[in-house]
Design a protein around this motif. Structure first.
Motif, PDB file in Angstrom:
ATOM      1  N   ASN A   1       0.856  -1.178   0.000  1.00  0.00           N
ATOM      2  CA  ASN A   1       0.000   0.000   0.000  1.00  0.00           C
ATOM      3  C   ASN A   1       0.894   1.230   0.000  1.00  0.00           C
ATOM      4  O   ASN A   1       2.103   1.136   0.248  1.00  0.00           O
ATOM      5  N   VAL A   2       0.300   2.403  -0.261  1.00  0.00           N
ATOM      6  CA  VAL A   2       1.107   3.621  -0.264  1.00  0.00           C
ATOM      7  C   VAL A   2       0.530   4.671   0.669  1.00  0.00           C
ATOM      8  O   VAL A   2      -0.664   4.718   0.929  1.00  0.00           O
TER       9      VAL A   2
ATOM     10  N   GLU B   1      -9.983   4.829  -6.948  1.00  0.00           N
ATOM     11  CA  GLU B   1     -11.335   4.251  -7.059  1.00  0.00           C
ATOM     12  C   GLU B   1     -11.479   3.467  -8.359  1.00  0.00           C
ATOM     13  O   GLU B   1     -12.058   2.382  -8.382  1.00  0.00           O
ATOM     14  N   SER B   2     -10.908   3.988  -9.447  1.00  0.00           N
ATOM     15  CA  SER B   2     -10.995   3.294 -10.741  1.00  0.00           C
ATOM     16  C   SER B   2     -10.247   1.968 -10.728  1.00  0.00           C
ATOM     17  O   SER B   2     -10.541   1.072 -11.520  1.00  0.00           O
ATOM     18  N   GLN B   3      -9.257   1.851  -9.819  1.00  0.00           N
ATOM     19  CA  GLN B   3      -8.476   0.614  -9.700  1.00  0.00           C
ATOM     20  C   GLN B   3      -9.067  -0.350  -8.674  1.00  0.00           C
ATOM     21  O   GLN B   3      -8.540  -1.441  -8.453  1.00  0.00           O
ATOM     22  N   GLY B   4     -10.144   0.088  -8.016  1.00  0.00           N
ATOM     23  CA  GLY B   4     -10.746  -0.749  -6.978  1.00  0.00           C
ATOM     24  C   GLY B   4      -9.992  -0.691  -5.661  1.00  0.00           C
ATOM     25  O   GLY B   4     -10.104  -1.603  -4.840  1.00  0.00           O
ATOM     26  N   TRP B   5      -9.198   0.368  -5.460  1.00  0.00           N
ATOM     27  CA  TRP B   5      -8.429   0.526  -4.233  1.00  0.00           C
ATOM     28  C   TRP B   5      -9.195   1.382  -3.226  1.00  0.00           C
ATOM     29  O   TRP B   5     -10.115   2.123  -3.600  1.00  0.00           O
ATOM     30  N   LYS B   6      -8.787   1.307  -1.989  1.00  0.00           N
ATOM     31  CA  LYS B   6      -9.432   2.069  -0.913  1.00  0.00           C
ATOM     32  C   LYS B   6      -8.544   3.246  -0.505  1.00  0.00           C
ATOM     33  O   LYS B   6      -7.341   3.091  -0.305  1.00  0.00           O
ATOM     34  N   THR B   7      -9.147   4.445  -0.384  1.00  0.00           N
ATOM     35  CA  THR B   7      -8.422   5.641   0.037  1.00  0.00           C
ATOM     36  C   THR B   7      -8.916   6.087   1.411  1.00  0.00           C
ATOM     37  O   THR B   7     -10.118   6.131   1.646  1.00  0.00           O
ATOM     38  N   GLU B   8      -7.972   6.408   2.283  1.00  0.00           N
ATOM     39  CA  GLU B   8      -8.327   6.825   3.642  1.00  0.00           C
ATOM     40  C   GLU B   8      -7.418   7.975   4.070  1.00  0.00           C
ATOM     41  O   GLU B   8      -6.196   7.853   4.055  1.00  0.00           O
ATOM     42  N   ILE B   9      -8.033   9.119   4.422  1.00  0.00           N
ATOM     43  CA  ILE B   9      -7.250  10.275   4.875  1.00  0.00           C
ATOM     44  C   ILE B   9      -6.714  10.006   6.277  1.00  0.00           C
ATOM     45  O   ILE B   9      -7.435   9.539   7.157  1.00  0.00           O
ATOM     46  N   ASP B  10      -5.424  10.312   6.482  1.00  0.00           N
ATOM     47  CA  ASP B  10      -4.803  10.152   7.799  1.00  0.00           C
ATOM     48  C   ASP B  10      -4.778  11.484   8.550  1.00  0.00           C
ATOM     49  O   ASP B  10      -5.031  11.535   9.746  1.00  0.00           O
ATOM     50  N   SER B  11      -4.444  12.553   7.853  1.00  0.00           N
ATOM     51  CA  SER B  11      -4.480  13.886   8.454  1.00  0.00           C
ATOM     52  C   SER B  11      -4.612  14.905   7.330  1.00  0.00           C
ATOM     53  O   SER B  11      -4.140  14.678   6.216  1.00  0.00           O
ATOM     54  N   VAL B  12      -5.267  16.032   7.631  1.00  0.00           N
ATOM     55  CA  VAL B  12      -5.477  17.046   6.619  1.00  0.00           C
ATOM     56  C   VAL B  12      -5.523  18.418   7.272  1.00  0.00           C
ATOM     57  O   VAL B  12      -6.051  18.574   8.377  1.00  0.00           O
TER      58      VAL B  12
ATOM     59  N   PHE C   1      -2.631  10.700   3.119  1.00  0.00           N
ATOM     60  CA  PHE C   1      -3.668   9.673   2.975  1.00  0.00           C
ATOM     61  C   PHE C   1      -3.054   8.354   2.522  1.00  0.00           C
ATOM     62  O   PHE C   1      -1.980   8.325   1.916  1.00  0.00           O
ATOM     63  N   THR C   2      -3.736   7.287   2.887  1.00  0.00           N
ATOM     64  CA  THR C   2      -3.275   5.937   2.555  1.00  0.00           C
ATOM     65  C   THR C   2      -4.134   5.372   1.437  1.00  0.00           C
ATOM     66  O   THR C   2      -5.361   5.517   1.456  1.00  0.00           O
ATOM     67  N   ILE C   3      -3.485   4.753   0.462  1.00  0.00           N
ATOM     68  CA  ILE C   3      -4.201   4.033  -0.594  1.00  0.00           C
ATOM     69  C   ILE C   3      -3.871   2.557  -0.441  1.00  0.00           C
ATOM     70  O   ILE C   3      -2.707   2.165  -0.499  1.00  0.00           O
ATOM     71  N   GLU C   4      -4.906   1.756  -0.203  1.00  0.00           N
ATOM     72  CA  GLU C   4      -4.731   0.322  -0.001  1.00  0.00           C
ATOM     73  C   GLU C   4      -5.195  -0.427  -1.246  1.00  0.00           C
ATOM     74  O   GLU C   4      -6.332  -0.259  -1.683  1.00  0.00           O
ATOM     75  N   GLY C   5      -4.309  -1.237  -1.795  1.00  0.00           N
ATOM     76  CA  GLY C   5      -4.675  -2.014  -2.972  1.00  0.00           C
ATOM     77  C   GLY C   5      -3.476  -2.751  -3.527  1.00  0.00           C
ATOM     78  O   GLY C   5      -2.338  -2.311  -3.392  1.00  0.00           O
ATOM     79  N   GLU C   6      -3.724  -3.869  -4.170  1.00  0.00           N
ATOM     80  CA  GLU C   6      -2.661  -4.697  -4.722  1.00  0.00           C
ATOM     81  C   GLU C   6      -1.886  -3.917  -5.787  1.00  0.00           C
ATOM     82  O   GLU C   6      -2.441  -3.428  -6.765  1.00  0.00           O
ATOM     83  N   GLY C   7      -0.574  -3.787  -5.570  1.00  0.00           N
ATOM     84  CA  GLY C   7       0.286  -3.122  -6.547  1.00  0.00           C
ATOM     85  C   GLY C   7       0.185  -1.612  -6.556  1.00  0.00           C
ATOM     86  O   GLY C   7       0.644  -0.960  -7.497  1.00  0.00           O
ATOM     87  N   ALA C   8      -0.396  -1.022  -5.493  1.00  0.00           N
ATOM     88  CA  ALA C   8      -0.575   0.435  -5.464  1.00  0.00           C
ATOM     89  C   ALA C   8       0.769   1.160  -5.599  1.00  0.00           C
ATOM     90  O   ALA C   8       0.895   2.121  -6.359  1.00  0.00           O
TER      91      ALA C   8
END
Length: 352
Positions: free
Chosen positions: A106-107, A136-147, A160-167
Motif C-alpha cells: 500500500n502507499v 477508485e478506478s483501480q478498486g483501491w481504498k483511500t483513507e485520509i490520515d491527516s489534513v 492519505f493511505t491508498i490500499e490495494g494490490e500493486g498500489a
C-alpha cells in the motif's frame, strides 16, 4: 540468461510438487508463501516454456529445409519462429529485471501546497481528488490520515493511505513537484498564474520493517479538529508522534480512537524513516548517474498541468497529453504506463 531461467523453472517445479503434497496445508502460512512465490514466478516460467517450444519448432523447420517439397513451408515456419523467439526473449529480459520489493505494498501519499498561496492550496486539493479518483478506478481504498484545510476549500497539506494490490508499483513515480498553470477563481483580470504542490509517495511500512526504537518516539495527544467543524472530538484521540533522533513529526487524527490513530501514525513514521534512508542511498547513486527517471527527489519538477492549453506534460519522459479534464478526474493510466515502460527501458540499458 538461459542458466538463470532453467534455475527458475526448476524452482517452480519444486513449488508445484510441494503444493501438491497434502502435508503442505498443515502449515497455512507456509502454503500461502508458496502460493505467492508460484504466482510471482508463473509469468516468467510460462514465457520460458513458450520460448523452449518455439526453439523446437525452429529446429524442426530447419530440418525440413532439405526437403524440396517442404522447403517453402519450412522457410515460412522458420521466419515465424525467429520472430516469436525475438519477442519472447524481450519479454523474458523484462521479467528478469530486479523487482522492487515494495511494489506490492500500500502507499502513503503526502501532498503539500507549494508556491502560490491559496491557489497552490486549491491545486493540492485537485491533486488529492485526482489520486482518489484514480484509486477508485483501480478498486483501491483511500483513507485520509491527516489534513490541514483552508477556508476556501484548499489543502495546505494532506496525508492519505491508498490500499490495494500493486498500489506502490503504479504510484511510485508520482513523487516530486507538480506545477499548475491556470486562471484562479479569485483572479478578476483573467491572468494565468503558476503554482506548485509537492507530492511524496511512500510505501506503507510496518514499524518492524525499519529500525524504529519506541524509546526514540515521543507521543502527544490532542483533540481532533477540522475545517467546518468536521472530525471534531471532545476527547484527546488525535495523536502526534515525534521521532527525536531525526525530528520527524507525524500526526493522525482521522480514526475515532487514540489507539487506532497511534497505530496508523507509527506506520506513517516508519514509512517516512524508510524513505529518508532510501533518499540517502539515492543521493549517492545520482551523484554517479543523473539520468534515471523517477528518482523521487522532492525538488524535482516532474509535471505541468496547463489548463488554458488543456495539456498535461510529464517532463521526465517528454509525454504531453491534451486531455487535462480526464487526467484531473483520475484518468492516469496512460501516464502510469509510459513511466513504467520508460523505467523498464532504463533498467534494461543498465543491464546492458
Amino acid at each position: 540468461m538461459l542458466d538463470k531461467l532453467t534455475a527458475v523453472e526448476a524452482r517452480y517445479s519444486q513449488i508445484e510438487a510441494r503444493l501438491a503434497a497434502p502435508e503442505t496445508y498443515d502449515d497455512p502460512a507456509q502454503a500461502a508463501k508458496l502460493n505467492r512465490e508460484q504466482a510471482e514466478l508463473q509469468p516468467l516460467v510460462d514465457t520460458f516454456r513458450a520460448y523452449q517450444h518455439t526453439l523446437e519448432r525452429q529446429e524442426q523447420a530447419g530440418q525440413l529445409l532439405s526437403d524440396p517439397e517442404m522447403k517453402e513451408l519450412a522457410q515460412e515456419e522458420l521466419s515465424q519462429a525467429r520472430e516469436e523467439l525475438e519477442r519472447l526473449e524481450g519479454e523474458m529480459k523484462i521479467l528478469l529485471l530486479p523487482k522492487d520489493p515494495n511494489d506490492g505494498k500500500n502507499v502513503i501519499v503526502e501532498i503539500r501546497a507549494g508556491v502560490g498561496g491559496e491557489e497552490a492550496a486549491l491545486f493540492a486539493h485537485s491533486l488529492y481528488r485526482m489520486y482518489a479518483m484514480y484509486a477508485e478506478s483501480q478498486g483501491w481504498k483511500t483513507e485520509i490520515d491527516s489534513v490541514n484545510e483552508t477556508e476556501l476549500g484548499g489543502i495546505k497539506e494532506v496525508s492519505f493511505t491508498i490500499e490495494g494490490e500493486g498500489a506502490y508499483s503504479r504510484l511510485k513515480f508520482e513523487s516530486g513537484v507538480h506545477r499548475v498553470q491556470r486562471v484562479p477563481e479569485t483572479e478578476s483580470g483573467g491572468r494565468v498564474h503558476t503554482s506548485t504542490a509537492t507530492v511524496a509517495v511512500l510505501p506503507e511500512m510496518e514499524a518492524v520493517d525499519v529500525e524504529l526504537n519506541p524509546a526514540d518516539v515521543e507521543m502527544q495527544v490532542f483533540r481532533a479538529s477540522g475545517a467546518g467543524g468536521q472530525h471534531v472530538n471532545k476527547t484527546s484521540s488525535a495523536v502526534r508522534l515525534i521521532h527525536r533522533p531525526t525530528g520527524t513529526v507525524v500526526e493522525c487524527q482521522q480514526e475515532r480512537s487514540q489507539f487506532q490513530n497511534r497505530d496508523k501514525a507509527m506506520r506513517i513514521l516508519a514509512s517516512r524513516l524508510y524513505e529518508a534512508e532510501q533518499d540517502k542511498a539515492l543521493d549517492e547513486y545520482t551523484r554517479q548517474r543523473r539520468s534515471q527517471v523517477g528518482s523521487g527527489m522532492r525538488n524535482e519538477r516532474i509535471r505541468t498541468y496547463n489548463f488554458p492549453q488543456g495539456r498535461v506534460t510529464d517532463h521526465r519522459i517528454g509525454l504531453t497529453l491534451y486531455k487535462i479534464d480526464s487526467v484531473m478526474n483520475g484518468d492516469l493510466t496512460e501516464i502510469m504506463d509510459a513511466l513504467a515502460a520508460n523505467h523498464q527501458a532504463e533498467l534494461l540499458k543498465e543491464q546492458g
